[in-house]
Each structure stands twice: as structure tokens, then as C-alpha cells.
Write a protein that holds these residues in place. Sequence first.
Motif, PDB file in Angstrom:
ATOM      1  N   SER A  24      99.397 -26.153 193.882  1.00  0.00           N
ATOM      2  CA  SER A  24      99.318 -26.799 192.568  1.00  0.00           C
ATOM      3  C   SER A  24      99.858 -25.814 191.542  1.00  0.00           C
ATOM      4  CB  SER A  24      97.875 -27.175 192.233  1.00  0.00           C
ATOM      5  OG  SER A  24      97.066 -26.018 192.159  1.00  0.00           O
ATOM      6  N   ALA A  25     100.486 -26.329 190.507  1.00  0.00           N
ATOM      7  CA  ALA A  25     101.057 -25.465 189.473  1.00  0.00           C
ATOM      8  C   ALA A  25     100.906 -26.122 188.115  1.00  0.00           C
ATOM      9  CB  ALA A  25     102.530 -25.190 189.755  1.00  0.00           C
ATOM     10  N   ASN A  26     100.653 -25.301 187.117  1.00  0.00           N
ATOM     11  CA  ASN A  26     100.590 -25.758 185.727  1.00  0.00           C
ATOM     12  C   ASN A  26     101.450 -24.827 184.878  1.00  0.00           C
ATOM     13  OD1 ASN A  26      98.677 -27.861 186.055  1.00  0.00           O
ATOM     14  ND2 ASN A  26      97.072 -26.320 186.248  1.00  0.00           N
ATOM     15  N   LEU A  27     102.254 -25.413 184.054  1.00  0.00           N
ATOM     16  CA  LEU A  27     103.115 -24.653 183.155  1.00  0.00           C
ATOM     17  C   LEU A  27     102.784 -25.116 181.747  1.00  0.00           C
ATOM     18  CD1 LEU A  27     105.486 -22.657 182.951  1.00  0.00           C
ATOM     19  CD2 LEU A  27     107.021 -24.614 183.152  1.00  0.00           C
ATOM     20  N   GLY A  28     102.478 -24.172 180.867  1.00  0.00           N
ATOM     21  CA  GLY A  28     102.102 -24.561 179.517  1.00  0.00           C
ATOM     22  C   GLY A  28     102.662 -23.619 178.476  1.00  0.00           C
ATOM     23  N   LEU A  29     102.856 -24.144 177.309  1.00  0.00           N
ATOM     24  CA  LEU A  29     103.333 -23.369 176.164  1.00  0.00           C
ATOM     25  C   LEU A  29     102.214 -23.353 175.142  1.00  0.00           C
ATOM     26  CD1 LEU A  29     105.771 -21.905 174.954  1.00  0.00           C
ATOM     27  CD2 LEU A  29     106.499 -24.092 173.998  1.00  0.00           C
ATOM     28  N   GLY A  30     101.824 -22.150 174.722  1.00  0.00           N
ATOM     29  CA  GLY A  30     100.736 -22.035 173.765  1.00  0.00           C
ATOM     30  C   GLY A  30     101.001 -20.918 172.794  1.00  0.00           C
ATOM     31  N   LYS A  34     100.550 -12.592 169.891  1.00  0.00           N
ATOM     32  CA  LYS A  34     101.844 -12.162 169.356  1.00  0.00           C
ATOM     33  C   LYS A  34     102.815 -13.321 169.229  1.00  0.00           C
ATOM     34  CE  LYS A  34     101.382  -7.510 171.107  1.00  0.00           C
ATOM     35  NZ  LYS A  34     101.976  -6.423 171.854  1.00  0.00           N
ATOM     36  N   GLY A  35     102.307 -14.513 168.992  1.00  0.00           N
ATOM     37  CA  GLY A  35     103.189 -15.661 168.809  1.00  0.00           C
ATOM     38  C   GLY A  35     103.193 -16.589 170.008  1.00  0.00           C
ATOM     39  N   PRO A  36     104.306 -17.328 170.196  1.00  0.00           N
ATOM     40  CA  PRO A  36     104.371 -18.293 171.293  1.00  0.00           C
ATOM     41  C   PRO A  36     104.225 -17.595 172.642  1.00  0.00           C
ATOM     42  CG  PRO A  36     106.354 -18.394 169.934  1.00  0.00           C
ATOM     43  CD  PRO A  36     105.534 -17.283 169.428  1.00  0.00           C
ATOM     44  N   GLU A  37     103.593 -18.313 173.564  1.00  0.00           N
ATOM     45  CA  GLU A  37     103.335 -17.755 174.892  1.00  0.00           C
ATOM     46  C   GLU A  37     103.541 -18.841 175.933  1.00  0.00           C
ATOM     47  OE1 GLU A  37     100.109 -14.589 175.929  1.00  0.00           O
ATOM     48  OE2 GLU A  37      99.182 -16.553 176.165  1.00  0.00           O
ATOM     49  N   LEU A  38     104.210 -18.507 176.995  1.00  0.00           N
ATOM     50  CA  LEU A  38     104.428 -19.412 178.116  1.00  0.00           C
ATOM     51  C   LEU A  38     103.509 -18.979 179.250  1.00  0.00           C
ATOM     52  CD1 LEU A  38     106.189 -21.767 179.182  1.00  0.00           C
ATOM     53  CD2 LEU A  38     107.739 -20.034 180.096  1.00  0.00           C
ATOM     54  N   LYS A  39     102.730 -19.920 179.776  1.00  0.00           N
ATOM     55  CA  LYS A  39     101.761 -19.594 180.825  1.00  0.00           C
ATOM     56  C   LYS A  39     102.061 -20.412 182.069  1.00  0.00           C
ATOM     57  CE  LYS A  39      97.922 -18.608 177.723  1.00  0.00           C
ATOM     58  NZ  LYS A  39      96.556 -18.945 177.359  1.00  0.00           N
ATOM     59  N   LEU A  40     101.910 -19.779 183.217  1.00  0.00           N
ATOM     60  CA  LEU A  40     102.070 -20.429 184.511  1.00  0.00           C
ATOM     61  C   LEU A  40     100.851 -20.107 185.356  1.00  0.00           C
ATOM     62  CD1 LEU A  40     103.697 -21.834 186.811  1.00  0.00           C
ATOM     63  CD2 LEU A  40     104.565 -19.562 187.374  1.00  0.00           C
ATOM     64  N   THR A  41     100.278 -21.134 185.939  1.00  0.00           N
ATOM     65  CA  THR A  41      99.163 -20.951 186.858  1.00  0.00           C
ATOM     66  C   THR A  41      99.509 -21.688 188.150  1.00  0.00           C
ATOM     67  OG1 THR A  41      97.632 -20.979 185.002  1.00  0.00           O
ATOM     68  CG2 THR A  41      96.678 -21.280 187.178  1.00  0.00           C
ATOM     69  N   VAL A  42      99.331 -21.035 189.274  1.00  0.00           N
ATOM     70  CA  VAL A  42      99.572 -21.661 190.583  1.00  0.00           C
ATOM     71  C   VAL A  42      98.332 -21.468 191.432  1.00  0.00           C
ATOM     72  CG1 VAL A  42     102.080 -21.424 190.555  1.00  0.00           C
ATOM     73  CG2 VAL A  42     100.695 -19.603 191.505  1.00  0.00           C
ATOM     74  N   ASN A  58     105.231 -13.521 176.343  1.00  0.00           N
ATOM     75  CA  ASN A  58     105.196 -13.853 174.918  1.00  0.00           C
ATOM     76  C   ASN A  58     106.607 -13.903 174.320  1.00  0.00           C
ATOM     77  OD1 ASN A  58     105.972 -11.200 174.710  1.00  0.00           O
ATOM     78  ND2 ASN A  58     104.088 -10.510 173.704  1.00  0.00           N
ATOM     79  N   PHE A  59     107.619 -13.937 175.164  1.00  0.00           N
ATOM     80  CA  PHE A  59     109.031 -14.015 174.779  1.00  0.00           C
ATOM     81  C   PHE A  59     109.520 -12.752 174.066  1.00  0.00           C
ATOM     82  CE2 PHE A  59     107.570 -18.442 174.826  1.00  0.00           C
ATOM     83  CZ  PHE A  59     108.373 -18.943 175.841  1.00  0.00           C
ATOM     84  N   GLY A  60     108.669 -11.741 173.943  1.00  0.00           N
ATOM     85  CA  GLY A  60     109.088 -10.506 173.300  1.00  0.00           C
ATOM     86  C   GLY A  60     109.142  -9.379 174.318  1.00  0.00           C
ATOM     87  N   GLY A  61     109.148  -9.696 175.568  1.00  0.00           N
ATOM     88  CA  GLY A  61     109.191  -8.671 176.600  1.00  0.00           C
ATOM     89  C   GLY A  61     107.839  -8.370 177.212  1.00  0.00           C
TER      90      GLY A  61
END
Length: 156
Positions: A24-30, A34-42, A58-61
Amino acid sequence: MKIQLYSFCVLSTLLSLGYGQPWSANLGLGTGNKGPELKLTVGHKSGNWNFKGWGSTNFGGGWKAGVSVGIRFKRSTNDVPRKFSILIQANQCHFNSYDDNLDDFITLEEMTNLFENPEFGSQLFYDLDINKGDGRITKEEFDEMAPLVINGCASY
């Protein structure tokens, strides 16, 4: 930043496919600290095993990741024998109720195995046994002594 996002999406797709296994996998943007964050859970479950992994950027490295493996213990009901309360009623005045192997003799072992209290079976055996030295009760001995020793056998 595009390379990180692309790598992240490829990784999430591969893990969600699971190479033929049920993942199972979940991909979310929150929004993180430090700003926008992309999260992945498997996650993956196999029998009692549970595997989980997560990652975020966090798209900043900045990257965060975690992995966990767990096992669920379950007590099987097959491991614990059931206890039954059983009452078997038989004709207490019938010779074959006591002659377990049907060899036309009742032995002390057959008599004591019938009762929860072996002492009770032993005492009944000695009270029914006319020929005290032979270690067995014949049908004739039983028929003669049962009406005298066992309640309810007087009419037989």
C-alpha cells in the motif's frame, strides 16, 4: 528540485507496485516547518509481519525517512485444549458396562479406569469379587453381587 521530485515519484511508484507483492502507498502534499512538503508512506503485510516505510522532502534539499518492521503475535486457540464436561450414563447393573475389552472378565484396572476416583473403583471391585485371589470378576460373580453392592440393581 525537479530531480528530487522526479526521483521521489519514481521511488513511490516502484514501491507501490511492490514487484508483484501487495503493498500500500500514500503520497501527499502538505505544509511542514519549512514550507511545502511531499510525503510518501508505503506498507506491506505478510502473515504476521508488518513493514512500513516513509519519506518526505521539503523541496529545499531536506529529506527525512524512516523504516519500521513489526510482528504481530496472536495466541492461537489451537494451542489451548478445550475442556469438556461429559456425563456418560450407562446401566450400572449390566456386566458389559464394566468389561471394557469384552473378554468376559472385569479386572481391577478396568474398574478403576471407569471412575474419577480410583479408590472408589478399587473398593467396588473388591466388594463385587467373590473369588478374592484371582484378580478378576466373572459375569456370574457380578450378577450375584451387584444386587447386594450397587444401588438400583436389586430388581435385576
